[in-house]
Design an enzyme around this catalytic site. Sequence first.
Site, PDB file in Angstrom:
ATOM      1  N   LYS A   1     -59.367   1.031 -23.135  1.00 46.44           N
ATOM      2  CA  LYS A   1     -58.565  -0.047 -22.558  1.00 46.44           C
ATOM      3  C   LYS A   1     -57.531   0.533 -21.597  1.00 46.44           C
ATOM      4  CE  LYS A   1     -54.765  -2.254 -23.604  1.00 46.44           C
ATOM      5  NZ  LYS A   1     -54.358  -2.633 -22.236  1.00 46.44           N
TER       6      LYS A   1
ATOM      7  N   GLY B   1     -48.507   6.136 -24.026  1.00 45.48           N
ATOM      8  CA  GLY B   1     -47.680   4.995 -23.664  1.00 45.48           C
ATOM      9  C   GLY B   1     -46.281   5.158 -24.220  1.00 45.48           C
TER      10      GLY B   1
ATOM     11  N   THR C   1     -44.376   1.506 -28.776  1.00 50.18           N
ATOM     12  CA  THR C   1     -45.773   1.099 -28.980  1.00 50.18           C
ATOM     13  C   THR C   1     -46.488   2.116 -29.857  1.00 50.18           C
ATOM     14  OG1 THR C   1     -45.699   0.263 -26.723  1.00 50.18           O
ATOM     15  CG2 THR C   1     -47.839   0.273 -27.770  1.00 50.18           C
TER      16      THR C   1
ATOM     17  N   GLU D   1     -49.447  10.309 -27.353  1.00 50.58           N
ATOM     18  CA  GLU D   1     -48.655  10.950 -26.291  1.00 50.58           C
ATOM     19  C   GLU D   1     -47.639   9.925 -25.826  1.00 50.58           C
ATOM     20  OE1 GLU D   1     -48.953  14.024 -25.668  1.00 50.58           O
ATOM     21  OE2 GLU D   1     -50.773  14.275 -26.843  1.00 50.58           O
TER      22      GLU D   1
ATOM     23  N   CYS E   1     -44.299  10.815 -17.559  1.00 48.17           N
ATOM     24  CA  CYS E   1     -43.642  11.191 -18.812  1.00 48.17           C
ATOM     25  C   CYS E   1     -43.072  12.606 -18.740  1.00 48.17           C
ATOM     26  CB  CYS E   1     -44.604  11.051 -19.992  1.00 48.17           C
ATOM     27  SG  CYS E   1     -46.159  11.911 -19.714  1.00 48.17           S
TER      28      CYS E   1
ATOM     29  N   GLU F   1     -35.273   6.513 -22.714  1.00 51.22           N
ATOM     30  CA  GLU F   1     -36.189   6.797 -21.605  1.00 51.22           C
ATOM     31  C   GLU F   1     -36.110   5.663 -20.581  1.00 51.22           C
ATOM     32  OE1 GLU F   1     -40.479   6.486 -22.174  1.00 51.22           O
ATOM     33  OE2 GLU F   1     -40.743   8.345 -21.071  1.00 51.22           O
TER      34      GLU F   1
HETATM   35  O1  TXE Z   1     -46.010   0.712 -22.248  1.00 54.01           O
HETATM   36  P1  TXE Z   1     -46.925   0.377 -23.488  1.00 54.01           P
HETATM   37  P2  TXE Z   1     -45.222  -0.305 -21.333  1.00 54.01           P
HETATM   38  C1  TXE Z   1     -42.768   4.140 -21.610  1.00 54.01           C
HETATM   39  C2  TXE Z   1     -41.736   3.839 -20.556  1.00 54.01           C
HETATM   40  C3  TXE Z   1     -41.918   2.383 -20.345  1.00 54.01           C
HETATM   41  C4  TXE Z   1     -42.183   1.929 -21.751  1.00 54.01           C
HETATM   42  C5  TXE Z   1     -42.901   0.633 -21.875  1.00 54.01           C
HETATM   43  O2  TXE Z   1     -40.444   4.084 -21.037  1.00 54.01           O
HETATM   44  O3  TXE Z   1     -40.781   1.776 -19.809  1.00 54.01           O
HETATM   45  O4  TXE Z   1     -42.996   2.931 -22.294  1.00 54.01           O
HETATM   46  O5  TXE Z   1     -43.985   0.597 -20.982  1.00 54.01           O
HETATM   47  C6  TXE Z   1     -51.145  -0.755 -24.642  1.00 54.01           C
HETATM   48  N1  TXE Z   1     -51.763  -1.990 -29.559  1.00 54.01           N
HETATM   49  N2  TXE Z   1     -44.020   4.613 -21.087  1.00 54.01           N
HETATM   50  O6  TXE Z   1     -44.736  -1.498 -22.039  1.00 54.01           O
HETATM   51  O7  TXE Z   1     -46.714  -1.027 -23.921  1.00 54.01           O
HETATM   52  C7  TXE Z   1     -50.860  -1.322 -23.263  1.00 54.01           C
HETATM   53  O8  TXE Z   1     -51.674  -2.440 -23.005  1.00 54.01           O
HETATM   54  C8  TXE Z   1     -52.544  -1.258 -28.762  1.00 54.01           C
HETATM   55  C9  TXE Z   1     -44.242   6.018 -21.209  1.00 54.01           C
HETATM   56  O9  TXE Z   1     -46.033  -0.592 -20.171  1.00 54.01           O
HETATM   57  O10 TXE Z   1     -46.721   1.452 -24.450  1.00 54.01           O
HETATM   58  C10 TXE Z   1     -51.158  -0.121 -22.398  1.00 54.01           C
HETATM   59  O11 TXE Z   1     -52.563  -0.003 -22.214  1.00 54.01           O
HETATM   60  N3  TXE Z   1     -52.233  -1.013 -27.472  1.00 54.01           N
HETATM   61  C11 TXE Z   1     -45.577   6.417 -20.850  1.00 54.01           C
HETATM   62  C12 TXE Z   1     -50.647   1.047 -23.237  1.00 54.01           C
HETATM   63  O12 TXE Z   1     -50.602   0.552 -24.573  1.00 54.01           O
HETATM   64  C13 TXE Z   1     -51.100  -1.521 -26.993  1.00 54.01           C
HETATM   65  C14 TXE Z   1     -46.411   5.623 -19.984  1.00 54.01           C
HETATM   66  C15 TXE Z   1     -49.242   1.535 -22.861  1.00 54.01           C
HETATM   67  O13 TXE Z   1     -48.379   0.430 -22.833  1.00 54.01           O
HETATM   68  C16 TXE Z   1     -50.241  -2.292 -27.799  1.00 54.01           C
HETATM   69  C17 TXE Z   1     -46.108   4.211 -20.002  1.00 54.01           C
HETATM   70  C18 TXE Z   1     -50.625  -2.525 -29.138  1.00 54.01           C
HETATM   71  N4  TXE Z   1     -49.876  -3.241 -29.968  1.00 54.01           N
HETATM   72  C19 TXE Z   1     -44.923   3.787 -20.509  1.00 54.01           C
HETATM   73  N5  TXE Z   1     -49.176  -2.658 -27.042  1.00 54.01           N
HETATM   74  C20 TXE Z   1     -45.956   7.844 -20.941  1.00 54.01           C
HETATM   75  N6  TXE Z   1     -45.648   8.503 -22.044  1.00 54.01           N
HETATM   76  O14 TXE Z   1     -46.588   8.376 -20.051  1.00 54.01           O
HETATM   77  C21 TXE Z   1     -49.367  -2.128 -25.809  1.00 54.01           C
HETATM   78  N7  TXE Z   1     -50.529  -1.453 -25.767  1.00 54.01           N
END
Ligand code: TXE
Length: 515
Positions: free
Chosen positions: A206, A259, A263, A281, A315, A418
Amino acid sequence: MHFDSSRVKSDGKDKKVSLKKKQTLHFVYLGSMLELLNLIGAELKPAQDGHWLDQIEPATGRVTGRLPRSKKADVDEAYSAANEAFPIWSVTPIEHRAACLRNLAALIKQHSDVLAHAESQDNGKPISLAKSVDIPRAEQNLAYFASAIEQFSSEAHIPAGPSHINYTHRKPIGVVGCISPWNLPLYLFTWKIAPALAAGNCVIAKPSEITPVTAWMLSQWVLEAGFPPGVLNIVHGLGPEVGQAIVEHPAIKAISFTGGTATGAHIARTAGPMFKKMSLELGGKNPAILFADCDFEKALQTTIRSSFANQGQICLCSSRILIEDAIYEQFRDALVSKVKRMIPGDPMLSDTKMGAVVSASHRDKILGHIQAAQLEGATLLCGGHLAEAPNDRCEKGYFVQPTVFENAGPDCAINQEEVFGPVITLQRFHSESEALQLANSSNYGLACTIWTQDLGKAHRVAAGVESGIAWVNCWLVRDLRTPFGGVKASGVGREGGWSALQFFTEPQNVCVSLT
Ligand code: TXE
């Protein structure tokens, strides 16, 4: 747009894996609305309940297409396809699996310009960055794990004067889930699916609902590359809906996730009691530690890049810049004067160095952090506001000025949370031990950079910093064989090289009597 698949060949090791048939690609880029579809088994299809989500271009705020808002029923269907494919794929010869990965890499290379445009349009990143980093790395991820699986081996334990021999049999796990974020869309999507597929698993992947386009483009080449139907399934939709359905699915045995930390914690709470394998990660609040004996110019140029590349949405970006007392003012003034000249531009223009942030809600989150820092008493040195639209096309886009603060204590929210945007803080230190104390005063522990000419000091500091990755006098140099991941709130597990192949296989010890 018509695509001539006959130009792409497998590596020649296995003629059976030559490309299957000519495909008409259903996408157009720029100017038209896109309609994205899920890849389930051999079919490209919408969500079963027919619901859609809007696809928005961050540089313009314009709706550019729609993607399936998939749910549990779509995951169940993808699982059936993957489960049906697993008995064949898991015993498919390694060189045959590797050839499929190389074919997909070749298709990415062949379409790199279209993919780079799509990535830039979808994410807001400068097209030069998509062309030089995102798309080449996506190709390399697939090519690298094709080679890695051919070299992968496992251990044997043979006691002296043996009566028994033990060897480790590494088996594919089964059907696994790969969930990727929006900041490096195709780059991180392929970083996950490549080792999973190479190791013989079937995948339900996904991409982020915010940046789904390049994964969808890829889904049109999967069968053509030689993967049997069901080996790779790609479902689109919201994290809490389709992502959650993947994590909760009782027969999906491993989850690889990149992510946000919140989450990641939620996924761990769901998947942990189900005893799934997990690789998480997560976020970072990475320190750049600059000692007075550093190569000043190199440290300055690289720190600007490590702070603001991809609008600070990596990140691995530096967000806490720790500077030794003796060069604090000199470094601060040089940095601020350069940052003031960094103006966000239209991501689609080839000379743009800084683009749009990914969404309206992310823009508002970044601005909220900037306001909170000022309320906490941090001194704003530059930026701090929305940036002007670079042209008429981008009038409604999401542009934030690169922002630098000083005088924020290590416990302030701006040094703890962050931001994941173009916002950094400067802090002063007087000694090596104080530098370490500041570097470690965060719940996160993903990466750090250390700037000094004294390699003994660099080694001591690297050993003392609580992080999964330390760069000395460089940043973002990535050898795909090295372990990648963080400690503390930055995650659990390691990706890259053997670590990824070990994650995506289940070790079984086999003990054989020799008597
Ligand atoms: O990330 P999410 P978001 C950090 C950064 C950002 C914050 C939120 O600080 O502001 O996270 O970003 C999927 N079950 N990073 O909200 O939600 C979602 O659809 C399964 C750091 O966009 O964590 C997407 O595919 N999956 C980072 C993925 O998780 C779920 C990169 C990441 O989204 C889910 C991005 C659930 N319950 C954001 N909820 C890095 N470390 O590189 C969401 N997702």
